[in-house]
Enzyme design. Sequence first.
Site, PDB file in Angstrom:
ATOM      1  N   ASP A 232     -21.294 -21.597  62.213  1.00  0.00           N
ATOM      2  CA  ASP A 232     -19.919 -22.098  62.203  1.00  0.00           C
ATOM      3  C   ASP A 232     -19.457 -22.283  63.644  1.00  0.00           C
ATOM      4  O   ASP A 232     -19.753 -21.470  64.522  1.00  0.00           O
ATOM      5  CB  ASP A 232     -19.008 -21.114  61.467  1.00  0.00           C
ATOM      6  CG  ASP A 232     -17.652 -21.716  61.155  1.00  0.00           C
ATOM      7  OD1 ASP A 232     -17.386 -21.993  59.968  1.00  0.00           O
ATOM      8  OD2 ASP A 232     -16.854 -21.920  62.095  1.00  0.00           O
TER       9      ASP A 232
ATOM     10  N   GLY B 287      -7.553 -22.604  52.261  1.00  0.00           N
ATOM     11  CA  GLY B 287      -8.107 -22.741  53.609  1.00  0.00           C
ATOM     12  C   GLY B 287      -9.203 -23.774  53.735  1.00  0.00           C
ATOM     13  O   GLY B 287      -9.824 -23.877  54.799  1.00  0.00           O
TER      14      GLY B 287
ATOM     15  N   HIS C 259     -19.091 -25.907  51.213  1.00  0.00           N
ATOM     16  CA  HIS C 259     -19.799 -25.045  52.153  1.00  0.00           C
ATOM     17  C   HIS C 259     -19.471 -23.605  51.828  1.00  0.00           C
ATOM     18  O   HIS C 259     -18.321 -23.254  51.559  1.00  0.00           O
ATOM     19  CB  HIS C 259     -19.420 -25.363  53.602  1.00  0.00           C
ATOM     20  CG  HIS C 259     -17.941 -25.450  53.834  1.00  0.00           C
ATOM     21  ND1 HIS C 259     -17.201 -26.560  53.491  1.00  0.00           N
ATOM     22  CD2 HIS C 259     -17.066 -24.559  54.352  1.00  0.00           C
ATOM     23  CE1 HIS C 259     -15.936 -26.343  53.786  1.00  0.00           C
ATOM     24  NE2 HIS C 259     -15.820 -25.137  54.314  1.00  0.00           N
TER      25      HIS C 259
HETATM   26  P1  DGP Z   1     -13.102 -24.378  55.657  1.00  0.00           P
HETATM   27  O1  DGP Z   1     -11.851 -24.122  56.422  1.00  0.00           O
HETATM   28  O2  DGP Z   1     -13.401 -23.348  54.613  1.00  0.00           O
HETATM   29  O3  DGP Z   1     -13.147 -25.809  55.128  1.00  0.00           O
HETATM   30  O4  DGP Z   1     -14.297 -24.228  56.679  1.00  0.00           O
HETATM   31  C1  DGP Z   1     -14.697 -25.238  57.543  1.00  0.00           C
HETATM   32  C2  DGP Z   1     -15.486 -24.572  58.618  1.00  0.00           C
HETATM   33  O5  DGP Z   1     -16.276 -25.549  59.226  1.00  0.00           O
HETATM   34  C3  DGP Z   1     -14.638 -23.945  59.717  1.00  0.00           C
HETATM   35  O6  DGP Z   1     -14.915 -22.546  59.770  1.00  0.00           O
HETATM   36  C4  DGP Z   1     -15.089 -24.618  60.984  1.00  0.00           C
HETATM   37  C5  DGP Z   1     -16.369 -25.287  60.596  1.00  0.00           C
HETATM   38  N1  DGP Z   1     -16.588 -26.568  61.225  1.00  0.00           N
HETATM   39  C6  DGP Z   1     -15.780 -27.651  61.177  1.00  0.00           C
HETATM   40  N2  DGP Z   1     -16.324 -28.671  61.861  1.00  0.00           N
HETATM   41  C7  DGP Z   1     -17.522 -28.212  62.318  1.00  0.00           C
HETATM   42  C8  DGP Z   1     -18.560 -28.804  63.087  1.00  0.00           C
HETATM   43  O7  DGP Z   1     -18.509 -29.965  63.489  1.00  0.00           O
HETATM   44  N3  DGP Z   1     -19.642 -28.019  63.374  1.00  0.00           N
HETATM   45  C9  DGP Z   1     -19.735 -26.729  62.925  1.00  0.00           C
HETATM   46  N4  DGP Z   1     -20.828 -26.064  63.262  1.00  0.00           N
HETATM   47  N5  DGP Z   1     -18.787 -26.145  62.201  1.00  0.00           N
HETATM   48  C10 DGP Z   1     -17.690 -26.870  61.906  1.00  0.00           C
END
Ligand code: DGP
Length: 124
Positions: free
Chosen positions: A42, A103, A110
């Site tokens: 993340d 959230g 995911h």
């Molecule tokens: P949610 O809020 O449950 O939809 O989680 C989305 C998660 O995705 C958040 O913890 C940040 C992560 N995230 C968003 N964009 C990216 C990205 O471009 N790369 C990575 N590695 N994580 C990302």
Amino acid sequence: MNTYVRMTEGRKDPDCIFCKIVAGDVPAEFVDESPGAVAFKDINPQAPVHLLVIPREHYGDVSELAATNPQLMAEMVDLAAQVAGDLADGQFRLIFNSGPRAGQSVYHVHGHVLAGADLGWTPA
Ligand code: DGP
């Protein structure tokens, strides 16, 4: 070349950031994979181990995935357990935010895999 990137046939959303990660068009730190899913770090970690497990194909949320492809859902849980064992002690929390009030900010399902610490519980 990132070995975790493999083009998939079928469900894709050209505007989806996680579809772009699966395709290799946006970089990510991949840690493991299975035939139908990948696990990567993340971008905003909330625990010593904070990974995202996602299907290679696009499903909007966990309910859509479970209803459409329960076998893939089970595969994602297996992959989460695998990475939690490899990177921590095998104990983990697996969170699927579903909807904006829960959230969810990325509408490609995911599972957040949190591990490597005594986890608190403060959802609200
Ligand atoms: P949610 O809020 O449950 O939809 O989680 C989305 C998660 O995705 C958040 O913890 C940040 C992560 N995230 C968003 N964009 C990216 C990205 O471009 N790369 C990575 N590695 N994580 C990302």
